[in-house]
Design a protein around this motif. Sequence first.
Motif: not given
Length: 385
Positions: A18-19, A23-27, A158-161, A201-205
């Motif tokens: 899914g992530h 391409g989304t961060f795996p919260a 990025a955006g989650h750190a 892709r899920a690294t949201g880099s």
Amino acid sequence: ALARARDLAPRLAARAAGHDTAGTFPAADFADLRAAGLLGLLVPTRLGGTGAGFADYTAVAAELAAGAGATALIYNMHASVTGALAHTPDDLARELGAPDSFFSARDRMLRRAAEGALYAVAMSERGAGSRLSRLTTAYRRTEHGYRITGTKSFVSGAGHADAYLVAARDRTADEPRVSYFLVPAGDGVRVDPVWDSLGMRATGSHDLHLDTEVPAEALLGGIEGIALPMAQVMPQWLVASYAAVYAGVARAALDTAAAHLRERGLHTLPAVRARLGRADAAVAAARLTVDEAARRVTEQPGEPATNRWVWRAKLTAGDTAAAVASSALEAAGASATRRGHPLERLYRDARCGALQPATSDVCADWLGIAALGGDPEHDGEAPRW
Ligand SMILES: Cc1cc2nc3c(=O)[nH]c(=O)nc-3n(C[C@H](O)[C@H](O)[C@H](O)COP(=O)(O)OP(=O)(O)OC[C@H]3O[C@@H](n4cnc5c(N)ncnc54)[C@H](O)[C@@H]3O)c2cc1C
């Protein structure tokens, strides 16, 4: 910690597709890692962490990567920051010029990680890649600290750190004097959501725009110009922490291919089996190389022979992941290239290992110079970093 990582791997694997697609961060993965105390893996026990060493980290990272490569890659960035901070011996820090104030600032940064803060790495830039000597992000001294301005690319998480390790150069120095800062997320740190890439892709880099002032204690080591010497003294965090991730991705490709071949009844074909056999040997060899580098880093950090294993590990793991995933996909057939098939994702994720610094070509050049009896840090036409 290893048992907890092993328990979590199937949960990460279940969310990976899914992530990857979005391409989304795996919260949710990071909520699990946080709850399992794995963000404090490398933090000393006196500061609330697990007090693990580099070899422990590689074992944990490989397990997580066998579940979800992208999650393990983001985790690797956090581990590089906390590991380098925790494992730089106090004597070495003093020798490099660290002031007394550094030690209390370092402890605060590490304690926050043990409490669940996530750190990311903002080193690379468009046009410069990860070559520290070519960075354009700059800093200047201010009355209370430093002003940092510039744009970073490929910032995993990025955006989650909660904070970013930012590499920046002294605007006033003639020579490339590159320093590290731990920059908190918030005002003056803007994420530009541009990440849409082939693999991981899920690294949201995403890109990161910086125009911010940080206090003096944000300067890592309390010393300016530390980035290039650190790359030589402790190459494991810059060169080879990815190696465990890609060893794990290679194993996942092998295991996923084996399951697919059985399911499709292809496992009785000798040519298909031989591909799996070669992959099995290559995965085992890569893992042994990573383990040997990790063992030496733990027992004899900084020794020339140790550092040579560090470069070997990065080269071997990156190349093996790509080769194994490619061969496994060919054995599995076109049905495994459909979007959503786990081998299709693993093939793309595995392709990234050789591209991350030090790239396989750079590792091979470094090792070639060493094999010829030269000094791989200084011989060669282009600066290593
Ligand atoms: C999935 C993923 C996640 C990432 N996450 C992060 C992150 O969290 N933080 C971060 O800072 N970066 C991150 N990166 C960036 C990455 O680590 C590299 O810095 C970046 O990929 C390099 O940029 P580039 O495309 O310009 O390629 P380069 O590395 O510049 O490579 C281009 C070519 O030049 C060659 N080359 C490079 N350096 C040398 C040298 N010194 N001598 C000789 N040849 C050389 C390479 O082998 C290659 O052929 C990530 C990258 C990926 C793919």
